[in-house]
Motif scaffolding. Structure first.
Motif, short mmCIF file in Angstrom:
data_model
loop_
_atom_site.label_atom_id
_atom_site.label_comp_id
_atom_site.label_asym_id
_atom_site.label_seq_id
_atom_site.Cartn_x
_atom_site.Cartn_y
_atom_site.Cartn_z
N SER A 139 53.27 30.00 64.16
CA SER A 139 51.49 30.55 64.08
C SER A 139 51.50 29.61 62.41
N ILE A 140 52.01 29.28 61.93
CA ILE A 140 51.79 28.40 60.68
C ILE A 140 52.12 27.42 60.25
N ASN A 141 51.24 26.01 60.60
CA ASN A 141 51.91 25.01 60.18
C ASN A 141 52.31 24.59 58.87
N LEU A 142 52.94 24.70 58.12
CA LEU A 142 53.22 24.57 56.82
C LEU A 142 54.37 24.13 56.34
N GLU A 143 54.88 23.18 56.02
CA GLU A 143 56.15 22.46 55.42
C GLU A 143 56.78 23.90 54.33
N MET A 144 55.72 24.59 53.58
CA MET A 144 55.88 25.30 52.91
C MET A 144 55.16 27.05 53.39
N LEU A 145 55.71 27.66 53.47
CA LEU A 145 55.40 29.21 53.99
C LEU A 145 54.96 29.92 53.03
N PRO A 146 54.02 30.72 53.40
CA PRO A 146 53.83 31.66 52.92
C PRO A 146 54.47 32.63 52.62
N PRO A 147 54.47 33.15 51.44
CA PRO A 147 55.16 34.52 51.30
C PRO A 147 55.37 35.61 51.16
N GLY A 148 55.80 36.59 52.46
CA GLY A 148 55.84 37.44 53.29
C GLY A 148 55.45 37.04 54.90
N TYR A 149 55.78 35.18 55.26
CA TYR A 149 55.73 34.62 56.74
C TYR A 149 57.36 34.95 56.78
N PHE A 150 58.19 34.69 57.94
CA PHE A 150 59.05 34.19 58.48
C PHE A 150 59.47 33.76 59.44
N TYR A 151 59.21 32.81 60.09
CA TYR A 151 59.32 32.14 61.09
C TYR A 151 61.35 31.72 61.06
N VAL A 152 61.63 32.47 62.36
CA VAL A 152 62.77 32.73 62.87
C VAL A 152 62.80 31.43 64.04
N GLY A 153 61.71 31.19 64.79
CA GLY A 153 62.27 30.83 66.47
C GLY A 153 62.91 31.86 67.22
N GLN A 154 63.85 31.33 67.76
CA GLN A 154 64.51 31.67 68.19
C GLN A 154 66.10 31.05 68.37
N ASP A 155 66.08 30.87 66.74
CA ASP A 155 67.50 30.46 65.61
C ASP A 155 68.82 32.46 65.73
N GLN A 156 69.10 32.53 65.68
CA GLN A 156 69.61 34.01 65.54
C GLN A 156 70.67 34.23 64.33
N ALA A 157 70.75 32.70 63.17
CA ALA A 157 70.95 33.10 61.80
C ALA A 157 69.83 33.68 60.79
N LEU A 158 68.93 32.98 61.13
CA LEU A 158 67.11 33.59 60.42
C LEU A 158 67.08 34.76 60.77
N LEU A 159 66.84 35.39 62.53
CA LEU A 159 66.71 36.33 61.99
C LEU A 159 67.78 37.20 61.67
N ALA A 160 68.73 37.45 61.62
CA ALA A 160 68.99 38.08 60.97
C ALA A 160 69.02 38.15 58.97
N ASP A 161 68.59 37.23 58.77
CA ASP A 161 68.72 37.12 57.71
C ASP A 161 67.50 37.26 57.52
N ALA A 162 66.69 37.29 57.93
CA ALA A 162 64.84 37.76 57.99
C ALA A 162 64.93 39.15 58.06
N LEU A 163 65.97 39.54 59.19
CA LEU A 163 66.11 41.88 59.10
C LEU A 163 66.19 42.52 58.24
N ALA A 164 67.08 41.37 56.92
CA ALA A 164 67.55 41.74 55.59
C ALA A 164 67.02 42.06 55.16
N GLN A 165 66.07 40.75 54.88
CA GLN A 165 65.14 40.53 54.02
C GLN A 165 63.99 41.66 53.57
N ILE A 166 63.10 41.47 55.10
CA ILE A 166 62.20 42.20 55.05
C ILE A 166 61.98 44.14 54.54
#
Length: 561
Positions: A139-166
Motif C-alpha cells: 500500500s506504500i510503494n517505496l523502495e525504503m519503507l517507513p519505520p513501523g510499516y511491515f509489508y509481508v504480502g503472503q510470505d510466511q517467513a516475512l510474516l513470522a519475522d514481522a509478528l516477532a518484531q511488532i
C-alpha cells in the motif's frame, strides 16, 4: 602469487590497524523520537489478516482493513479464521492512502462518498502506530519503507519475522538524524528560481521534499541512505554519522597506517553495516580494508578519489540484493564518472561495484591490481590534502590533481553531460552587468568586481545548477558541463566582462555601468518621461531629480501643457 603468499601477515596488519583506527563520532548525536501505544492496523485479505491479528493479542488494539478477497475456501481454513481474533473489528472500505511512520500512520478510506480517517472511526485515535500489510502489492510503494510499516504480502517467513518484531514496538524509540541541511549554500532555489534538484531524484524513502522553495529532510522517514548527500554538489546536505570530515580523516589514517605496517597498498571495501556486513569474514583477503557505512551511498566520489590519493590501490563497493534500486542506479552513474576521470589521466579503472558472490573469488582480480605497473609507483607518494571552506569539492579536486600529477598529467577538459562541474559563459556584447547572476549563485562561483563594474568566475566552484542562467534578464548566460584537469585554469578567477563605470554627466559620480545606461537609453529613451530630455538618463538619481525640479522652476506651467 604474492597476494596469497602473504595472507597471514596481511591479515594481522589489517587487524591491528583497524583495531587502532576509529571514526570520530559525535558523542551526543542529534536524534528524533518515535512514540507508540501499540495500535496496529492489519491490511489484506480478511482471512489472512484475521489469523495474523490473532497473534497480536498483546497489542493495545488491532484493526483489520479487508481490501482483498479471501484466499481460500477450505473448510478447515475458514473454521480457523472464524475462531481467530474474535474481538477484532474488520472494515471493508476502499483504501485511499497511507502516510506516516512508526507512531504516526494516517490511513484514509472511502466512507459514504467522502474520505475518513480510519483510526478516528475505529479506535478514536488520530493515527495508527503500526501497519502490517498482507496485500498482494504494498500500500506504500517505496523502495525504503517507513519505520513501523511491515509489508509481508503472503510470505510466511516475512510474516513470522514481522509478528516477532511488532510486540516490541511499544514505547519510545530514538533514531539518529542522519542528514544536516545548510540552506545558505543550497543550489535548489534562489529568489523563486528553480535550480538543482539532484537530491530530490535519488531518495528511495521519499524523505526529501521542496517546502517553501527550500529542501527539507523528514528525519522520521530518512533511513540514512546518504544518496542525497552523495548527489548534493555543494555540500549543503551533509551526512552526520559520520561527518564528511570524519570519514575523510578515517580513510587517510586507515590507508596510511596499513601501508606503513604491511608495506603494500590496500584495497578499501565499502559495505553497509547490515546486509553487507554478514559477508565480511576472516576469509577476506588480508589487504582488503572493510569500511562499514549505514548504506553504501554514504561514501561518495570525493571519498573514493581521496582514498586512492591517500595510497589505496583500488576501491570496492559491495552491493547486495537488498540495496535499493535507486541507490544502485546512482552508484553506477557516479562510478562511470569516476572511472572516466581515471581513464582520462591514464590510470586503470580502480573503482568497482561488486556483489557478494565476487567476494568469494577476489584473489585473481586483486593480484592483477597489485601487478599494475602504473599503480605501485603512484601509491608510494600519497597525497596531503588541505582542508578548505568547501571540503566536498575541494577534496575531490585535490585528489584528482594529485592522481593526475602521478599519471599522465593531462591539462585538457573532459566534456560530459549532466555533471555538477563546468563553466559559465556569457555574451559580453549583451551583458549589462546587472549582477542578477551573482545574487543567485549559491557557491560564489560568480562574483562582482567590487568597486569596478565586472563579472568574475571561478570554475572549480561552479555546480552547474542553472540559477544564474534562469536569473539573467538579458538571457546571455550559458552553461557547459566539463571536468577541467588544468588546475590553474580551473582555480583562477576569470573576468567574464569588465568595463569602466558610467559617470553622471552633471556631478561626475559613478552610478551605473556603461552598458546599463546604453541599454536604458535604447529601451526607454522614447518614453514621454524622458523624450523631452534624454540626457536625464545619463544622470545619477539625485541629479535627475534636481534637473526635473529646475525645469519646473524655469517653466511652472510646463507640467500642465
Amino acid at each position: 602469487m604474492t597476494i596469497i603468499k602473504n595472507q597471514p601477515m596481511l591479515k594481522q596488519a589489517r587487524q591491528q590497524v583497524m583495531a587502532n583506527t576509529q571514526i570520530l563520532q559525535n558523542l551526543i548525536p542529534p536524534t528524533v523520537s518515535y512514540t507508540t501505544q501499540g495500535n496496529v492496523l492489519v491490511i489484506g485479505p480478511e482471512d489472512l489478516a484475521r489469523l495474523a491479528a490473532d497473534k497480536l493479542s498483546t497489542m493495545n488494539s488491532c484493526v483489520i482493513l479487508a481490501n482483498e478477497a479471501i484466499t481460500s475456501q477450505d473448510e478447515a481454513h475458514l473454521e480457523a479464521v472464524m475462531s481467530a481474533a474474535t474481538q477484532v473489528e474488520s472494515y471493508y472500505n476502499k483504501l485511499v492512502s497511507i502516510k506516516g511512520f512508526l507512531g504516526q500512520f494516517q490511513v484514509k478510506v472511502e466512507s459514504d462518498h467522502s474520505v475518513s480517517e480510519l483510526s478516528v472511526v475505529a479506535i478514536r485515535q488520530a493515527h495508527f502506530d503500526i501497519v502490517l500489510d498482507l496485500s498482494c502489492s504494498p500500500s506504500i510503494n517505496l523502495e525504503m519503507l517507513p519505520p513501523g510499516y511491515f509489508y509481508v504480502g503472503q510470505d510466511q517467513a516475512l510474516l513470522a519475522d514481522a509478528l516477532a518484531q511488532i510486540p516490541d514496538l511499544v514505547g519510545q524509540f530514538d533514531k539518529p538524524r542522519y542528514v544536516k541541511v545548510s540552506h545558505d549554500i543550497c543550489a535548489h532555489n534562489k529568489h523563486g528560481l528553480n535550480g538543482c534538484n539532484r537530491c530530490l531524484n535519488f531518495c528511495p524513502a521519499d524523505a526529501i521534499s521542496s517546502v517553501a522553495q527550500k529542501i527539507e529532510i523528514d528525519p522520521y522517514l530518512c533511513h540514512g541512505a546518504g544518496s542525497c548527500t552523495n548527489a548534493c554538489p555543494t555540500g549543503a546536505l551533509s551526512y552526520d554519522l559520520p561527518t564528511p570530515k570524519s570519514l575523510h580523516a578515517y580513510l587517510e589514517k586507515l590507508v596510511s597506517r596499513f601501508r606503513l605496517q604491511a608495506q603494500t597498498a590496500p584495497v578499501v571495501l565499502f559495505h553497509d553495516n547490515e546486509a553487507g556486513a554478514q559477508f565480511i569474514t576472516d576469509e577476506l583477503s588480508g589487504d582488503v580494508l572493510p569500511v562499514a557505512m549505514e548504506e553504501i551511498t554514504v561514501a561518495s566520489i570525493d571519498h573514493w578519489m581521496t582514498a586512492l590519493a591517500y595510497g589505496a590501490r583500488e576501491i570496492l563497493i559491495l552491493n547486495t540484493p537488498l540495496t535499493a534500486p535507486t541507490l544502485t542506479q546512482m552508484l553506477k552513474g557516479e562510478l562511470a564518472l569516476a572511472n572516466r576521470i581515471l581513464d582520462e589521466m591514464g590510470q586503470p579503472q580502480r573503482i568497482r561495484l561488486i556483489s557478494p558472490a565476487d567476494l568469494t573469488d577476489l584473489y585473481p582480480s586483486l593480484a592483477i591490481s597489485l601487478a599494475w605497473p602504473v599503480i605501485m609507483p603512484m601509491v608510494q607518494e600519497p597525497a596531503k590534502l588541505e582542508p578548505t571552506n568547501n571540503p566536498k569539492r575541494s577534496q575531490l579536486f585535490q585528489a584528482i590533481d594529485h592522481l593526475n600529477s602521478q599519471a599522465a598529467a593531462v591539462d585538457n577538459t573532459l566534456v560530459l553531460a549532466n555533471i555538477p562541474y563546468g563553466v559559465v559563459s556569457i555574451n559580453s556584447d549583451k551583458c549589462t552587468l546587472c549582477m542578477s547572476c551573482v545574487a543567485t549563485c549559491p557557491t560564489q562561483a560568480l562574483k562582482d568586481g567590487g568597486n569596478t563594474p565586472a563579472l568574475k568566475f571561478t570554475e572549480q566552484d561552479c555546480v552547474q545548477c542553472g540559477l544564474c542562467e534562469a536569473a539573467c534578464p538579458e538571457k546571455v548566460i550559458s552553461l557547459a558541463a566539463q571536468i577541467n584537469f588544468n588546475t590553474q585554469q580551473r582555480q583562477q578567477v576569470q573576468i567574464l566582462k569588465q568595463e569602466p563605470p558610467f559617470e553622471c554627466i552633471r556631478c561626475g559620480s559613478e552610478f551605473a555601468t556603461q552598458s546599463m545606461v546604453h541599454k536604458m537609453i535604447e529601451m526607454v529613451g522614447a518614453h514621454s518621461a524622458f523624450s523631452a530630455n534624454i540626457e536625464r538618463l545619463k544622470m545619477c538619481g539625485d541629479c535627475r531629480v534636481k534637473d526635473m525640479f529646475e525645469d519646473i522652476l524655469d517653466d511652472p506651467e510646463k507640467q500642465l501643457r
